[in-house]
Design an enzyme around this catalytic site. Structure first.
Site, PDB file in Angstrom:
ATOM      1  N   ARG A 131     -11.953  15.320  20.877  1.00 14.46           N
ATOM      2  CA  ARG A 131     -12.827  14.450  20.079  1.00 14.46           C
ATOM      3  C   ARG A 131     -14.248  14.486  20.642  1.00 14.46           C
ATOM      4  O   ARG A 131     -15.173  14.968  20.006  1.00 14.46           O
ATOM      5  CB  ARG A 131     -12.264  13.022  20.039  1.00 14.46           C
ATOM      6  N   ASP A 132     -14.455  14.046  21.881  1.00 15.90           N
ATOM      7  CA  ASP A 132     -15.796  14.057  22.464  1.00 15.90           C
ATOM      8  C   ASP A 132     -16.313  15.485  22.634  1.00 15.90           C
ATOM      9  O   ASP A 132     -17.495  15.774  22.468  1.00 15.90           O
ATOM     10  CB  ASP A 132     -15.795  13.341  23.820  1.00 15.90           C
ATOM     11  N   HIS A 190     -18.657  17.247  20.047  1.00 14.68           N
ATOM     12  CA  HIS A 190     -20.123  17.144  20.049  1.00 14.68           C
ATOM     13  C   HIS A 190     -20.765  18.429  20.572  1.00 14.68           C
ATOM     14  O   HIS A 190     -21.845  18.832  20.117  1.00 14.68           O
ATOM     15  CB  HIS A 190     -20.573  15.986  20.950  1.00 14.68           C
ATOM     16  N   SER A 197     -22.240   5.823  27.166  1.00  8.24           N
ATOM     17  CA  SER A 197     -22.539   6.803  26.126  1.00  8.24           C
ATOM     18  C   SER A 197     -23.736   7.685  26.439  1.00  8.24           C
ATOM     19  O   SER A 197     -23.845   8.802  25.917  1.00  8.24           O
ATOM     20  CB  SER A 197     -22.795   6.086  24.790  1.00  8.24           C
ATOM     21  N   HIS A 214     -15.176   5.003  30.197  1.00  8.92           N
ATOM     22  CA  HIS A 214     -15.436   6.351  29.671  1.00  8.92           C
ATOM     23  C   HIS A 214     -16.795   6.795  30.186  1.00  8.92           C
ATOM     24  O   HIS A 214     -17.815   6.191  29.845  1.00  8.92           O
ATOM     25  CB  HIS A 214     -15.419   6.281  28.131  1.00  8.92           C
ATOM     26  N   HIS A 236     -19.961   9.663  31.246  1.00 11.30           N
ATOM     27  CA  HIS A 236     -20.673  10.904  30.929  1.00 11.30           C
ATOM     28  C   HIS A 236     -21.466  11.340  32.155  1.00 11.30           C
ATOM     29  O   HIS A 236     -21.860  10.522  32.987  1.00 11.30           O
ATOM     30  CB  HIS A 236     -21.591  10.730  29.718  1.00 11.30           C
TER      31      HIS A 236
END
Length: 339
Positions: A16-17, A20, A170, A198, A200
């Protein structure tokens, strides 16, 4: 520390991620190949879909190669043991999308909201409760809210029916102390409800931030194979599992098979593993949504503006996910100011 508190649930949004990073162009064979490998490694939850979630495939956000139905059908067949999860942000996805995902075999759904807008999740969390589907909820762009605000919003998510709650970094903006403060506040606010983190890697801190989250009480941690994800990528899944196991936490994942899955991801999903390049670093510093990276680079090149300046200008505007149209507006403003 008890055995229960030493167990960490690993949640894998590679499919899913990671979308991008390839403009949402994963095909059926790529999804099937990685999902099969993740299932064989014992990854407990594998998230599937367009990078922005159910219903997001569009000209504005990016048109995926496959429909939601196609992705979910392929993945479900490849995940006989792992739970299949979906992600949805109200405004992109709808109740119809959620119902359809459940019909396609989704075991778990994450409902996402901007960090100060938990109230938009109430209807969809209620629907999941009615459908008997496990419901989680996460707050996006969480660096834009204080620990107290995030704790308050997560408490609301629990009231609405979320069975696990947490935050997404995010923009890849956090340092470990930022994570510790926020996760600690959320854990205190929601009691026994599992807390999610989550990360990054825009500032190179995704793994350190994930460890800080676990030490502060988070029990669900996201990681992507080889870090495949938006911006500079996500917390690297196989490294996360290895580090947590060395620290004494249990994940239930077969590390050797997970390493194989990570090799498969690198070979079949991505042109190259993500890295902290100049643009990703600036995105993290500016606090801009990691998913803007490719669009910013495209517009900066076309309009002949510096992508570094464009990211900082977007950060100054407080732009959030879903405001992709503003990238061009801000670029044109920068171009006008340079004349």
């Amino acid at each position: 520390m008890t055995e229960t508190t030493r167990r960490v649930l690993i949640y894998d949004p590679t499919l899913r991620d990671g979308h991008h990073a390839v403009r949402h162009q994963l095909d059926a064979d790529q999804i099937r190949t990685y999902a099969t490998a993740a299932d064989a490694a014992g990854v407990p939850v594998v998230e599937i879909g367009h990078g922005n979630g159910l219903g997001a495939s569009s000209e504005q956000i990016g048109r995926a190669k496959l429909t939601d139905d196609e992705m979910l059908t392929v993945a479900r067949a490849a995940l006989p043991h792992s739970r299949m999860a979906v992600f949805m942000a109200p405004g992109w996805g709808t109740s119809t999308d959620l119902r359809n995902a459940v019909k396609r075999g989704a075991d778990l759904a994450r409902i996402a909201a901007h960090c100060t807008e938990a109230d938009v999740t109430e209807r969809h969390l209620g629907l999941l409760r009615d459908l008997g589907t496990e419901a989680h909820s996460v707050l996006l762009m969480s660096h834009m809210a204080s620990p107290a605000q995030l704790a308050e919003q997560c408490a609301l998510l629990v009231q609405f029916g979320a069975q696990a709650v947490g935050i997404m970094d995010s923009a890849g903006h956090y340092l470990p102390d930022d994570v510790t403060e926020r996760i600690t506040a959320i854990v205190q606010a929601v009691g026994d409800v599992p807390v999610i983190f989550h990360g990054h890697a825009n500032l190179g801190m995704a793994l350190a931030n994930s460890v800080a989250a676990v030490q502060a009480g988070a029990t669900i941690i996201d990681g992507c194979a080889r870090g495949f994800g938006a911006g500079a990528g996500n917390t690297q899944l196989e490294v996360l599992v290895a580090v947590l196991e060395r620290m004494g936490y249990t994940t239930g994942i077969d590390l050797k098979r997970l390493l194989r899955a990570a090799d498969i991801a690198q070979q079949h999903l991505m042109p190259a593993p993500p890295t902290v390049d100049s643009v990703s670093l600036v995105s993290g510093l500016a606090g801009v949504f990691s998913g803007f990276r490719l669009r910013v680079l495209e517009i900066a090149e076309r309009e002949h503006v510096d992508p570094v300046d464009l990211f900082f200008a977007l950060g100054a505007r407080g732009v959030i996910a879903g405001q992709e149209d503003l990238i061009l507006d801000v670029a044109l403003q920068l171009k006008k100011e340079e004349v």
